[in-house]
Design a protein around this motif. Structure first.
Motif, PDB file in Angstrom:
ATOM      1  N   GLY A  29       0.803  -1.219   0.000  1.00  0.00           N
ATOM      2  CA  GLY A  29       0.000   0.000   0.000  1.00  0.00           C
ATOM      3  C   GLY A  29       0.823   1.249   0.000  1.00  0.00           C
ATOM      4  O   GLY A  29       1.877   1.318   0.599  1.00  0.00           O
ATOM      5  N   GLN A  59      -2.740   3.300   7.814  1.00  0.00           N
ATOM      6  CA  GLN A  59      -2.066   3.662   6.570  1.00  0.00           C
ATOM      7  C   GLN A  59      -0.937   4.660   6.817  1.00  0.00           C
ATOM      8  O   GLN A  59       0.140   4.571   6.218  1.00  0.00           O
ATOM      9  CB  GLN A  59      -3.077   4.262   5.587  1.00  0.00           C
ATOM     10  CG  GLN A  59      -2.478   4.634   4.219  1.00  0.00           C
ATOM     11  CD  GLN A  59      -1.918   3.413   3.496  1.00  0.00           C
ATOM     12  OE1 GLN A  59      -2.567   2.379   3.411  1.00  0.00           O
ATOM     13  NE2 GLN A  59      -0.702   3.527   2.995  1.00  0.00           N
ATOM     14  N   THR A  62       1.998   2.771   8.263  1.00  0.00           N
ATOM     15  CA  THR A  62       2.670   1.993   7.220  1.00  0.00           C
ATOM     16  C   THR A  62       3.520   2.879   6.324  1.00  0.00           C
ATOM     17  O   THR A  62       4.699   2.599   6.068  1.00  0.00           O
ATOM     18  CB  THR A  62       1.635   1.241   6.373  1.00  0.00           C
ATOM     19  OG1 THR A  62       0.943   0.310   7.198  1.00  0.00           O
ATOM     20  CG2 THR A  62       2.305   0.508   5.214  1.00  0.00           C
ATOM     21  N   THR A  63       2.933   3.974   5.841  1.00  0.00           N
ATOM     22  CA  THR A  63       3.637   4.849   4.902  1.00  0.00           C
ATOM     23  C   THR A  63       4.824   5.550   5.549  1.00  0.00           C
ATOM     24  O   THR A  63       5.926   5.591   4.992  1.00  0.00           O
ATOM     25  CB  THR A  63       2.663   5.895   4.335  1.00  0.00           C
ATOM     26  OG1 THR A  63       1.581   5.225   3.685  1.00  0.00           O
ATOM     27  CG2 THR A  63       3.379   6.817   3.355  1.00  0.00           C
TER      28      THR A  63
END
Length: 548
Positions: A29, A59, A62-63
């Motif tokens: 992602g 998210q 994660t990023t």
């Protein structure tokens, strides 16, 4: 004869090095470099109205973590640091890490996030001046929302780089701080931490101080260099050895036979410790403590020495002409000093005795009663200038060298019998007995000063000849007819002893002390919370004197 146990008071008041980027397994992602927060720069500035609040989303975690780890692996310190909540500190640490670790071919394999925590494994090849070794470790980072901007950021601390790092530490590859040593006793017998765990700390200190002077060469290792704690830095923590180096041989003053006897004796007693010395030189022959892997009280302890302090007090009183062994020196049942009323153990007394009788019986009030005839600093000066207590001893290892503070009133009276603010350990107390035996303070040492040309501590003056003779007479009387008679029975030669029992608050039994000499050996032992010094610490010292 046991009159010393209680002195009771009644009344009174790093950007990382450039390497091959590869093997970087990252989360799925989000493939661009933009923030996942959706907040514009204008909105985010100074926590503007459009800034996001609350925990970072999955998210975002994660990023942000992916971007940080990618930048770190790619040696882009500026970008990596900018993704943290402390860019300045992070950039400096990353630069140091890159320069000092000598890592090559760095890869990072992240694990599954757990909330805001992202674990990862770092794998690298260490390469330093022809020495190479693989190395890997795991660590973790946390992604949290910046309170001012609303942006998700890596919560910066040194453990992000390596879990062994704390504030002020650095991770380095290079020569070990000091060369390894092969320590041996006075007869050339090896001393190892494996065979003698009680000496592990001592051997570590000896390597730190003498590794560069014993003829060895240091190895190559990856290690954590710790920040200084106060004035002294902790020894490095070795993480990976690339080459072991060549040890040099360091001869100590220890006698392995006596060391093993001492350790066997203290192992049989809870938290006990003991030291043996040569009065003629100050050489340390044995130092033992239990538990063997615990704190070394023998050289680092700081406890009230109880009536063993009467060695110093007796010398002081004789130096000042206030008494002598044969002089009448009664020990009354009660004694008042500065509004405090002291009593002897079991309300005992020696109403018409000599000073030798009071010393041999360790009758407290015979000593406390002299407080009125002394200046507040007299005991401090005698302890320092004659017995070397409180000087900066250069033994070869870190030691606590005793303290006899200047006190007044009742505290000064208590100091005369080794209570109050007086603090020592078996090394210090053994040195008291050694000084009494020889008449002159010779600083204890574990490694000859010839090895590093360090200057040993010296006392300002020798004991007066009459005082020296009187003190030996008192200690012999104690050994043959006083509180020390049981542990000293049957020992021949030049002998002398002093028992001690030091009261400690909230302790049912006092700390037991015993110190004695026989010819050219002096020893002291401490057995905490055990009772009378002669019964509990005496056998430890006797075992050493018998073997010597």
């Amino acid at each position: 004869m046991r009159r010393e146990v209680k002195y009771g008071l009644i009344g009174g008041s790093a950007a990382l090095v450039a390497g091959v980027v590869g093997g970087f397994a990252l989360f799925g992602g989000g493939g661009d470099d933009t923030s996942a927060s959706g907040v514009t720069a204008a909105d985010a500035k100074n926590g503007g109205a459009g800034a996001k609040a609350g925990p970072a989303t999955a998210q975002e975690i994660t990023t942000t973590s992916r971007d940080f780890l990618t930048a770190w692996q790619s040696a882009d310190a500026t970008k990596a640091a900018g993704l943290t909540d402390d860019p300045a500190s992070a950039k400096a640490a990353l630069a140091s890490f890159a320069k000092e670790t000598h890592f090559r071919n760095l890869t990072v394999k992240p694990g599954a996030p757990n909330g805001d925590k992202v674990p990862y494994t770092v794998t690298a090849q260490i390469s330093y001046q022809g020495h190479q070794a693989p190395y890997s470790y795991t660590s973790a980072l946390h992604v949290r929302r910046d309170g001012a901007t609303g942006e998700p950021r890596v919560n910066w601390n040194l453990a992000v780089l390596h879990p062994s790092l704390t504030k002020g530490d650095t991770l380095r590859t290079g020569p070990a701080g000091t060369a390894p040593i092969n320590a041996v006793d006075r007869n050339g017998k090896p001393l190892t931490a494996e065979d003698h765990p009680e000496l592990a700390g001592v051997l570590g200190s000896l390597r730190e101080k003498f590794g560069g002077k014993a003829g060895g060469t240091p190895g190559i290792e990856l290690a954590v260099h710790h920040a200084a704690d106060g004035k002294k830095a902790k020894p490095d923590t070795t993480l990976k050895v690339l080459s072991k180096g060549t040890p040099g041989t360091l001869k100590t003053t220890l006698d392995l036979t006596l060391q093993e006897i001492a350790q066997k004796q203290v192992d049989a007693r809870k938290n006990a410790s003991a030291v043996a010395l040569k009065p003629s030189t100050g050489e340390i022959l044995a130092l033992a403590h239990s538990p063997a892997k615990g704190f070394n009280v023998a050289t680092g302890g700081s406890l009230a020495p109880g009536s063993t302090m009467k060695i110093v007090t007796a010398a002081l009183l004789m130096d000042k002409g206030l008494t002598s062994p044969e002089k009448q020196h009664p020990c009354p049942k009660y004694m008042k000093v500065a509004g405090w009323k002291f009593h002897n153990d079991q309300m005992s007394e020696i109403p018409h005795g000599t000073f030798a009788q009071s010393f041999a019986a360790s009758c407290n009030n015979a000593f406390i009663g002299e407080a009125k005839n002394l200046n507040n600093d007299d005991l401090t000066v005698e302890a320092r200038d004659v017995f070397g207590i409180g000087l900066n001893w250069q033994t070869g290892i870190p030691t606590f060298d005793g303290i006899v503070p200047v006190q007044d009133g009742a505290q000064m009276g208590a100091s005369l019998i080794g209570q109050g603010g007086v603090r020592m350990n078996p090394l210090n107390v053994a040195s008291l007995a050694a000084t009494a035996q020889s008449g002159v303070f010779r600083q204890p040492y574990l490694v000859s000063p010839d090895v590093d040309h360090r200057k040993l501590a010296t006392a300002a003056r020798k004991m007066k000849p009459k005082t020296a003779a009187g003190l030996k007479s008192l200690m012999r009387t104690t050994a043959v007819a006083g509180t020390a008679v049981k542990p000293m029975a049957g020992l021949s030669g030049d002998i002398g002893a002093k028992t001690g029992s030091a009261e400690v608050d909230n302790q049912k039994k006092p700390n037991a002390w015993f110190t004695a000499y026989r010819n050219d050996m002096a020893a002291a032992a401490l057995v905490p919370a055990s009772g009378h010094g002669g019964d509990n610490a005496g056998p430890v010292v006797r075992a050493l004197l018998s073997a010597g």
